[in-house]
Enzyme design. Structure first.
Site, PDB file in Angstrom:
ATOM      1  N   CYS A   6       0.826  -1.205   0.000  1.00  0.00           N
ATOM      2  CA  CYS A   6       0.000   0.000   0.000  1.00  0.00           C
ATOM      3  C   CYS A   6       0.861   1.255   0.000  1.00  0.00           C
ATOM      4  O   CYS A   6       0.601   2.192  -0.757  1.00  0.00           O
ATOM      5  CB  CYS A   6      -0.931  -0.013   1.210  1.00  0.00           C
ATOM      6  SG  CYS A   6      -2.056   1.393   1.264  1.00  0.00           S
ATOM      7  N   CYS A  56      -5.866  -2.914   7.858  1.00  0.00           N
ATOM      8  CA  CYS A  56      -6.956  -1.938   7.799  1.00  0.00           C
ATOM      9  C   CYS A  56      -8.216  -2.509   7.169  1.00  0.00           C
ATOM     10  O   CYS A  56      -9.324  -2.162   7.573  1.00  0.00           O
ATOM     11  CB  CYS A  56      -6.506  -0.675   7.066  1.00  0.00           C
ATOM     12  SG  CYS A  56      -6.237  -0.880   5.284  1.00  0.00           S
TER      13      CYS A  56
END
Length: 383
Positions: free
Chosen positions: A107, A206
């Site tokens: 990410c 997340c």
């Protein structure tokens, strides 16, 4: 335009990124806040309406409140499609390939920084900033930007940033790298950030806020549970000792949840997706001394010339160990540790340090197989 320049700050709605934004404004930067919505349950294999953490409406509102109260603009950008293509797809594919992925590194490298730099250009921002606990500086002698550990070793996030290339580091600011976490909470109170000052730290992935990745994989891949159930646990000599729920739901080094009564503690030592077989054994069978990493990024040097002593880490919060590293080709690192390491896991990140600086990193591809003589030399090399 501020004399310090214009900076785009990634704001998750948490205490670290909020303090980053206000601290830079206090230092004279022209601050613009940006919140990135990277996922929701409907597009990532889960149930609608369950968003928590950095992508929740509450978190985005918290970031907006901080920006409004401190007088700088705030924007939200939708990156769900990019995040799904780059991070969630690879996360899923890695588990289906018998490896254990590290989505935060993916990410950072392919989503956050690319998106931040693109929006920074659109908004005439010279720099981007995040709330990571790390440091970056320019080295005149090497003509390179160097990444180094944050002051707070308990919060240091340089491990997750090894994939950032020079052009990304050149425009990055990490204000929190010079502080420890308790100081950041004190600053939040001093800045009047009442809506975020006491927010707890987040440790889970997340997009899997319940931390149940087998559930996530089952939700995301139709028919997976039925397809992989009924695999076998075996010992290193091939003896079958039980059945398991399916190879994607296990990771190297795992002990809990095996439901095996063998008279001793055993751990997952190998995963074979081709045969849906999981090898288990005593802790000693987890110990390995060498590895090969691919898709590498060197930070401190453009390339490694010969064997170089380093400090190698193989997972987040790993204490690390002395090693020798060498680069047999442009996209490969080989590492021999001075002493055997426990549960070196394909799919995780290898990160090499030289003192406090990140030397470079790569994705662990193969465990073992490097020269035994190199391991012997590593034991004699300075840490």
């Amino acid at each position: 335009m501020s004399k310090k320049g214009r900076v785009l700050v990634a704001m998750s709605g948490g205490v670290d990124s909020s303090v980053t934004a206000v601290l830079l404004k206090e230092r004279g930067y022209d601050v613009v806040g940006l919140t990135m919505k990277t996922w929701d349950y409907s597009t990532s294999g889960g149930r609608d309406g369950k968003e928590v953490g950095c992508c929740s409406i509450e978190s985005m509102n918290d970031a907006r409140v901080v920006a409004t109260e401190h007088g700088f603009p705030h924007f939200v950008v939708d990156l769900r499609e990019e995040f799904g293509d780059w991070v969630i797809e690879r996360f899923t594919d890695e588990y289906l390939s018998g490896r254990t992925p590290n989505p935060c590194v993916l990410c950072n490298t392919h989503i956050k920084w690319d998106a931040l730099l693109q929006r920074a250009d659109d908004l005439d921002c010279e720099y981007i900033a995040t709330g990571h606990y790390a440091n970056v500086r320019y080295d005149d002698e090497r003509d390179r930007y160097l990444l180094s550990r944050g002051l707070d070793r308990n919060k240091d996030q340089s491990y997750a940033l090894w994939g950032l290339p020079q052009e990304h580091l050149a425009r990055s600011i990490f204000p929190l790298g010079a502080y420890e976490k308790p100081e950041i909470r004190e600053m939040a109170a001093e800045f009047g950030l009442d809506n975020v000052a006491d927010k707890p730290d987040s440790y889970e992935i997340c997009f899997i806020p319940d931390n149940d990745y087998p559930r996530f994989l089952k939700d995301r891949v139709d028919g997976l549970e039925e397809e992989v159930s009924g695999g076998t646990f075996v010992l290193s000599d091939g003896t079958v000792v039980g059945e398991h729920d399916g190879y994607p739901f296990y990771t190297i080094g795992q002990r809990r949840g095996l439901d095996l009564a063998l008279g001793e503690r055993v751990y997952v030592t190998d995963i074979d997706p081709e045969t849906n077989t999981i090898t288990v054994g005593p802790k000693e069978e987890l110990m390995e001394q060498t590895l090969t990493a691919h898709e590498i990024n060197l930070v401190k040097y453009p390339e490694l010339d010969g064997e170089r002593p380093a400090w190698g880490t193989i997972r987040y919060n790993d204490d690390g160990a002395g090693c020798l590293a060498w680069q047999p080709d442009e996209d490969t690192l080989k590492v021999a540790f001075a002493e055997p390491k426990r549960a070196i896991t394909p799919g995780q990140s290898l990160v090499l340090y030289e003192d406090e600086d990140v030397l470079g990193g790569g994705w662990i591809h193969e465990v073992g197989g490097a020269e035994n003589e190199a391991a012997e030399r590593a034991a004699e090399a300075p840490a």
